[in-house]
Design an enzyme around this catalytic site. Structure first.
Site, PDB file in Angstrom:
ATOM      1  N   HIS A  84       0.843  -1.200   0.000  1.00  0.00           N
ATOM      2  CA  HIS A  84       0.000   0.000   0.000  1.00  0.00           C
ATOM      3  C   HIS A  84       0.869   1.238   0.000  1.00  0.00           C
ATOM      4  O   HIS A  84       1.958   1.257   0.583  1.00  0.00           O
ATOM      5  CB  HIS A  84      -0.922   0.027   1.221  1.00  0.00           C
ATOM      6  CG  HIS A  84      -1.913   1.135   1.177  1.00  0.00           C
ATOM      7  ND1 HIS A  84      -3.121   1.018   0.519  1.00  0.00           N
ATOM      8  CD2 HIS A  84      -1.880   2.390   1.689  1.00  0.00           C
ATOM      9  CE1 HIS A  84      -3.783   2.152   0.619  1.00  0.00           C
ATOM     10  NE2 HIS A  84      -3.052   3.001   1.326  1.00  0.00           N
ATOM     11  N   ASP A 163     -14.695   3.198   7.014  1.00  0.00           N
ATOM     12  CA  ASP A 163     -13.570   3.863   6.351  1.00  0.00           C
ATOM     13  C   ASP A 163     -13.957   4.352   4.966  1.00  0.00           C
ATOM     14  O   ASP A 163     -13.536   5.431   4.547  1.00  0.00           O
ATOM     15  CB  ASP A 163     -12.375   2.910   6.245  1.00  0.00           C
ATOM     16  CG  ASP A 163     -11.233   3.554   5.482  1.00  0.00           C
ATOM     17  OD1 ASP A 163     -10.675   4.544   5.985  1.00  0.00           O
ATOM     18  OD2 ASP A 163     -10.926   3.099   4.362  1.00  0.00           O
ATOM     19  N   ARG A 170     -13.349  12.982   4.057  1.00  0.00           N
ATOM     20  CA  ARG A 170     -12.087  13.678   4.317  1.00  0.00           C
ATOM     21  C   ARG A 170     -11.600  14.409   3.076  1.00  0.00           C
ATOM     22  O   ARG A 170     -10.998  15.485   3.173  1.00  0.00           O
ATOM     23  CB  ARG A 170     -11.027  12.684   4.788  1.00  0.00           C
ATOM     24  CG  ARG A 170     -11.244  12.156   6.198  1.00  0.00           C
ATOM     25  CD  ARG A 170     -10.384  10.931   6.473  1.00  0.00           C
ATOM     26  NE  ARG A 170      -8.986  11.184   6.177  1.00  0.00           N
ATOM     27  CZ  ARG A 170      -8.163  10.261   5.676  1.00  0.00           C
ATOM     28  NH1 ARG A 170      -8.605   9.054   5.390  1.00  0.00           N
ATOM     29  NH2 ARG A 170      -6.905  10.561   5.442  1.00  0.00           N
ATOM     30  N   SER A 185      -6.990   4.692   8.425  1.00  0.00           N
ATOM     31  CA  SER A 185      -7.626   4.357   7.153  1.00  0.00           C
ATOM     32  C   SER A 185      -6.863   3.251   6.444  1.00  0.00           C
ATOM     33  O   SER A 185      -7.439   2.261   5.984  1.00  0.00           O
ATOM     34  CB  SER A 185      -7.711   5.608   6.272  1.00  0.00           C
ATOM     35  OG  SER A 185      -8.220   5.285   4.997  1.00  0.00           O
ATOM     36  N   LYS A 189      -8.047  -1.141   6.380  1.00  0.00           N
ATOM     37  CA  LYS A 189      -8.233  -1.905   5.136  1.00  0.00           C
ATOM     38  C   LYS A 189      -7.278  -3.085   5.076  1.00  0.00           C
ATOM     39  O   LYS A 189      -7.660  -4.194   4.694  1.00  0.00           O
ATOM     40  CB  LYS A 189      -8.024  -0.993   3.920  1.00  0.00           C
ATOM     41  CG  LYS A 189      -9.112   0.034   3.707  1.00  0.00           C
ATOM     42  CD  LYS A 189      -9.014   0.698   2.356  1.00  0.00           C
ATOM     43  CE  LYS A 189      -7.864   1.652   2.218  1.00  0.00           C
ATOM     44  NZ  LYS A 189      -8.088   2.930   2.917  1.00  0.00           N
TER      45      LYS A 189
END
Length: 432
Positions: A84, A163, A170, A185, A189
């Site tokens: 990520h 989320d 956001r 966040s 995930k």
């Protein structure tokens, strides 16, 4: 029963919230019991006051508890990896890393998000591929990771729905770049999606949410701690985002560049980051190899074409057209040329990123549509020598006026000087 206004006030005044009350606020928002305007106010209070480590853990846990979770390792009988990024300009790394790692025999399952502000979203890039389905049922997601070796999907309604709601809120309330909200966040995930080992790419610089190495280290350490508490292995790469990554900025343009990199023909800085991430993911896997051997295997998969084959299997498994000629193209392509000679001393990542947003490649509100064809390709990067009249970049636009406006923005993102700048590698630091 919680009173959201009281929690907002207490956080506004700098108080630490108990885990149960913070959790109930998030779960209430996911159930539709807390309206957007109150959650937006809460996010702004957090933006200015921050969250403690216990509050960040509570926020992450509540987002995970708002939906289902997957244990990919148990489902596949294998150690599954994930990668990520905190988001940057031109950051299409996951698109190349996934098929390369899969070609090396390691399953990668990833749940991605959409663009936030000037940063592009992995799902937005993938949706530029005709037919590609970002929404899979959990059963199909697990089956694809098992059978194809890689799946990249959007957040389903069943996993971390809190989320998904906060992510969009956001983006349009100027509360994106807050450390605890970013950490929670990302890790909610990652933990809900079930990978056992995770490589996190934390961007640092002009085009990143973390502007300094110190801020990036703090974010990385927070995410490593969240992973450790959940029994996951996490490695964080701190990488340069003072200039765009690679050359392409914009959805279909980035897909093309990712595929070229999987074929072994990508830009040097992007290729280096992709191969380094692959080496670390393979070392975290159940293959029992170190990073050097992981890097060697990743390079071999690119060289022998097995990575491109894995790319095609992955895209087609999710309904997409693997032939890049099917990707959308912008009708107007306009060159940006240098107005003087010298070395590129600076190329503002956020300047290029915002130019792409203004073309339509990103969102200014959460309901904006994305134009997958438009974007920017930079030809001259930091340290390159250019002469007056030589090309710096090209703008891919929908109309001539849009191209002209973006060209001016891109030109303004460049700074030239008589001497080359100090070298700055794409990989700045590694935290474990």
């Amino acid at each position: 029963m919680i009173r959201p206004a009281e929690l907002i006030q207490r956080k506004r005044d700098g108080q630490e919230l108990p885990a149960d009350e913070l959790g109930e606020l998030i779960l209430g928002y996911a159930r539709g019991e807390v309206p957007d305007y109150q959650m937006a106010a809460f996010c702004m209070a957090v933006y200015f006051r921050g969250l403690s480590r216990p509050e960040t853990f509570a926020l992450t846990d509540a987002m995970i508890r708002s939906g289902e979770t997957i244990d990919l390792g148990a489902a596949l009988g294998r150690k599954v990896v994930d990668k990520h990024s905190t988001g940057g300009v031109g950051d299409k790394t996951s698109l190349a890393v996934g098929p390369i790692v899969a070609a090396c025999g390691v399953p990668l399952g990833k749940m991605s998000g959409r663009g936030l502000g000037h940063t592009g979203g992995t799902l937005d890039k993938l949706e530029s591929i005709p037919g590609y389905r970002t929404e899979l049922s959990l059963d199909k997601y697990v089956a694809q990771v098992r059978e194809v070796g890689v799946a990249i999907i959007g957040q389903t309604g069943d996993l971390v729905p809190a989320d998904k709601l906060l992510y969009g809120l956001r983006d349009v309330t100027a509360t994106v770049d807050q450390l605890s909200l970013i950490a929670a966040s990302i890790m909610s995930k990652k933990l809900a999606a079930g990978a056992q080992a995770i490589v996190l790419d934390v961007k640092v610089g002009d085009g990143a949410f973390m502007k300094t190495l110190d801020d990036a280290r703090e974010l990385a350490e927070t995410m490593i701690a969240l992973g450790r508490d959940a029994g996951r292995e996490v490695v964080c790469l701190l990488t340069d985002m003072d200039q765009p990554l690679g050359a392409a900025v914009g959805n279909a343009l980035e897909v093309r560049e990712a595929l070229e990199t999987v074929r072994g023909h990508g830009p040097a800085d992007f290729t280096e980051l992709v191969l380094d991430a692959c080496g670390k993911l393979l070392a975290l896997s159940d293959l029992g190899i170190d990073e050097a051997e992981g890097r060697r295997r990743a390079e071999a998969a690119v060289a022998d074409g097995s990575a491109e084959s894995a790319w095609r299997r992955w895209i087609e498994a999710q309904g997409g057209t693997a032939d890049e000629s099917a990707l959308p193209s912008a009708p107007v392509v306009r060159g940006v040329v240098s107005t003087g000679g010298g070395y590129v001393t600076s190329l503002s990542a956020i300047g290029v990123g915002m130019a792409a947003v203004h073309l339509g490649a990103g969102r200014r509100t959460k309901d904006d549509d994305i134009d997958h064809a438009v974007g920017i390709v930079v030809h001259a990067k930091r340290g390159d020598r250019v002469e007056e009249g030589e090309p710096l970049a090209e703008v891919h636009a929908r109309t001539d006026p849009a191209a002209a406006a973006a060209s001016a923005e891109v030109l303004a993102a460049y700074e030239l000087g008589p001497e080359p700048p100090a070298e700055r590698p794409v990989l700045l630091e590694v935290l474990r």
